[in-house]
Motif scaffolding. Structure first.
Motif, PDB file in Angstrom:
ATOM      1  N   ASN A  75       0.829  -1.210   0.000  1.00  0.00           N
ATOM      2  CA  ASN A  75       0.000   0.000   0.000  1.00  0.00           C
ATOM      3  C   ASN A  75       0.865   1.263   0.000  1.00  0.00           C
ATOM      4  OD1 ASN A  75      -2.710   1.310   0.319  1.00  0.00           O
ATOM      5  ND2 ASN A  75      -1.730   2.032   2.199  1.00  0.00           N
ATOM      6  N   ASP A  76       1.905   1.266   0.821  1.00  0.00           N
ATOM      7  CA  ASP A  76       2.777   2.441   0.942  1.00  0.00           C
ATOM      8  C   ASP A  76       3.690   2.645  -0.264  1.00  0.00           C
ATOM      9  OD1 ASP A  76       1.650   2.859   3.420  1.00  0.00           O
ATOM     10  OD2 ASP A  76       3.367   2.067   4.550  1.00  0.00           O
ATOM     11  N   THR A  77       3.939   1.583  -1.030  1.00  0.00           N
ATOM     12  CA  THR A  77       4.869   1.657  -2.163  1.00  0.00           C
ATOM     13  C   THR A  77       4.187   1.213  -3.464  1.00  0.00           C
ATOM     14  OG1 THR A  77       5.672  -0.587  -1.700  1.00  0.00           O
ATOM     15  CG2 THR A  77       6.887   1.240  -0.687  1.00  0.00           C
ATOM     16  N   ILE A  78       2.920   1.440  -3.571  1.00  0.00           N
ATOM     17  CA  ILE A  78       2.120   0.863  -4.659  1.00  0.00           C
ATOM     18  C   ILE A  78       2.634   1.232  -6.052  1.00  0.00           C
ATOM     19  CG2 ILE A  78       0.351   2.672  -4.750  1.00  0.00           C
ATOM     20  CD1 ILE A  78      -1.597   0.069  -4.967  1.00  0.00           C
ATOM     21  N   TRP A  92       5.046  -1.408  -7.773  1.00  0.00           N
ATOM     22  CA  TRP A  92       4.647  -2.800  -7.990  1.00  0.00           C
ATOM     23  C   TRP A  92       3.942  -2.960  -9.334  1.00  0.00           C
ATOM     24  CZ3 TRP A  92       6.087  -6.593  -4.668  1.00  0.00           C
ATOM     25  CH2 TRP A  92       6.585  -6.175  -3.432  1.00  0.00           C
ATOM     26  N   SER A  93       4.109  -4.133  -9.920  1.00  0.00           N
ATOM     27  CA  SER A  93       3.419  -4.465 -11.169  1.00  0.00           C
ATOM     28  C   SER A  93       3.219  -5.977 -11.239  1.00  0.00           C
ATOM     29  CB  SER A  93       4.254  -4.004 -12.372  1.00  0.00           C
ATOM     30  OG  SER A  93       3.606  -4.364 -13.573  1.00  0.00           O
ATOM     31  N   VAL A  94       2.155  -6.370 -11.897  1.00  0.00           N
ATOM     32  CA  VAL A  94       1.910  -7.783 -12.182  1.00  0.00           C
ATOM     33  C   VAL A  94       2.018  -7.948 -13.693  1.00  0.00           C
ATOM     34  CG1 VAL A  94       0.322  -9.723 -12.016  1.00  0.00           C
ATOM     35  CG2 VAL A  94       0.364  -7.993 -10.194  1.00  0.00           C
ATOM     36  N   GLN A 120      -7.259   1.015 -13.744  1.00  0.00           N
ATOM     37  CA  GLN A 120      -6.821   0.212 -12.596  1.00  0.00           C
ATOM     38  C   GLN A 120      -5.460  -0.372 -12.898  1.00  0.00           C
ATOM     39  OE1 GLN A 120      -9.066  -1.231  -9.881  1.00  0.00           O
ATOM     40  NE2 GLN A 120      -7.633  -2.689  -9.073  1.00  0.00           N
ATOM     41  N   SER A 121      -4.501  -0.051 -12.058  1.00  0.00           N
ATOM     42  CA  SER A 121      -3.167  -0.616 -12.235  1.00  0.00           C
ATOM     43  C   SER A 121      -3.150  -2.051 -11.735  1.00  0.00           C
ATOM     44  CB  SER A 121      -2.126   0.213 -11.473  1.00  0.00           C
ATOM     45  OG  SER A 121      -2.264   0.003 -10.079  1.00  0.00           O
ATOM     46  N   SER A 122      -2.220  -2.819 -12.243  1.00  0.00           N
ATOM     47  CA  SER A 122      -2.096  -4.196 -11.761  1.00  0.00           C
ATOM     48  C   SER A 122      -1.689  -4.206 -10.293  1.00  0.00           C
ATOM     49  CB  SER A 122      -1.113  -4.990 -12.619  1.00  0.00           C
ATOM     50  OG  SER A 122       0.186  -4.444 -12.557  1.00  0.00           O
ATOM     51  N   ALA A 123      -0.968  -3.177  -9.849  1.00  0.00           N
ATOM     52  CA  ALA A 123      -0.592  -3.089  -8.433  1.00  0.00           C
ATOM     53  C   ALA A 123      -1.818  -2.908  -7.548  1.00  0.00           C
ATOM     54  CB  ALA A 123       0.391  -1.939  -8.216  1.00  0.00           C
ATOM     55  N   ALA A 124      -2.791  -2.140  -8.017  1.00  0.00           N
ATOM     56  CA  ALA A 124      -4.027  -1.957  -7.252  1.00  0.00           C
ATOM     57  C   ALA A 124      -4.791  -3.274  -7.153  1.00  0.00           C
ATOM     58  CB  ALA A 124      -4.892  -0.873  -7.883  1.00  0.00           C
ATOM     59  N   LEU A 153       5.975 -13.109 -11.846  1.00  0.00           N
ATOM     60  CA  LEU A 153       5.042 -12.204 -12.511  1.00  0.00           C
ATOM     61  C   LEU A 153       4.842 -10.910 -11.725  1.00  0.00           C
ATOM     62  CD1 LEU A 153       2.396 -14.842 -13.649  1.00  0.00           C
ATOM     63  CD2 LEU A 153       4.135 -13.717 -15.054  1.00  0.00           C
ATOM     64  N   VAL A 154       5.023 -10.961 -10.419  1.00  0.00           N
ATOM     65  CA  VAL A 154       4.966  -9.766  -9.585  1.00  0.00           C
ATOM     66  C   VAL A 154       6.377  -9.210  -9.473  1.00  0.00           C
ATOM     67  CG1 VAL A 154       4.450  -8.815  -7.301  1.00  0.00           C
ATOM     68  CG2 VAL A 154       2.974 -10.586  -8.275  1.00  0.00           C
ATOM     69  N   THR A 155       6.504  -7.941  -9.801  1.00  0.00           N
ATOM     70  CA  THR A 155       7.807  -7.294  -9.699  1.00  0.00           C
ATOM     71  C   THR A 155       7.685  -6.004  -8.890  1.00  0.00           C
ATOM     72  OG1 THR A 155       7.448  -6.153 -11.809  1.00  0.00           O
ATOM     73  CG2 THR A 155       8.681  -8.225 -11.868  1.00  0.00           C
ATOM     74  N   ARG A 156       8.789  -5.643  -8.294  1.00  0.00           N
ATOM     75  CA  ARG A 156       8.882  -4.393  -7.552  1.00  0.00           C
ATOM     76  C   ARG A 156      10.071  -3.632  -8.101  1.00  0.00           C
ATOM     77  NH1 ARG A 156      10.330  -3.996  -1.258  1.00  0.00           N
ATOM     78  NH2 ARG A 156      12.299  -4.643  -2.124  1.00  0.00           N
TER      79      ARG A 156
END
Length: 166
Positions: free
Chosen positions: A91-94, A97-99, A107-111, A160-163
């Motif tokens: 939430n703090d670093t949204i 993030w990406s999927v 709507q972002s994939s992070a959301a 698939l999830v990256t930061r």
């Protein structure tokens, strides 16, 4: 033919309720890596779909599986953590993030990722009610939680999830 049950050979022998083949294939894939997350997903699935289900344990193991794959990426410096810590951090670093780069204007994939993590975390029964009663997890919520956890474990364990860096 037409039975609601099928024989499961791994990780535990027994009868389990049938689910669609695509879902079953994803569960087998996610639970076969030999990691702690895979072991907990296998346990959650078994607890949820066996002849004598344990929905509380299914939900608990689903959360543990997600913690096992999210904590190293979200909070690599932490010595301990929970899915709640991961939810707060994402939430703090949204924006980081990406999927799979699946970004959309509305709507972002992070959301979406954050909503899925929150759904799993906030709906688990881990505390007694104010009057001292303890509500057991039901079939429908356990199935939803376990299926959600399978997807999350797949996303994280497959990269698939990256930061992005700071």
């Amino acid at each position: 033919g037409s039975s609601a049950w099928r024989v499961q050979y791994a990780p535990f022998w027994g009868l389990v309720r049938r689910v669609n083949e695509a879902t079953q294939a994803l569960v087998v894939s996610v639970s076969s890596s030999g990691t702690d997350a895979a072991r907990k997903i296998a346990s959650a699935w078994s607890c949820c779909y066996r002849r004598q289900p344990d929905y509380d344990k299914a939900y608990r193991d689903a959360v543990l599986a997600v913690e096992a794959v999210t904590l190293p990426l979200a909070l690599p410096e932490a010595k301990t953590g929970t899915l709640g810590n991961v939810v707060a951090h994402v939430n703090d670093t949204i924006a980081r993030w990406s999927v799979a780069g699946l970004e959309a204007d509305k709507q972002s994939s992070a959301a979406t990722l954050l909503a899925m993590l929150r759904t799993l975390w906030h709906n688990q029964e881990r505390h007694a009610q104010a009057d001292g009663t303890i509500r057991d997890v039901g079939q429908v919520e356990a199935e939803a939680a376990v299926t959600l956890a399978v997807t999350l474990v797949h996303w994280f364990s497959s990269g698939l999830v990256t930061r992005s860096p700071k």
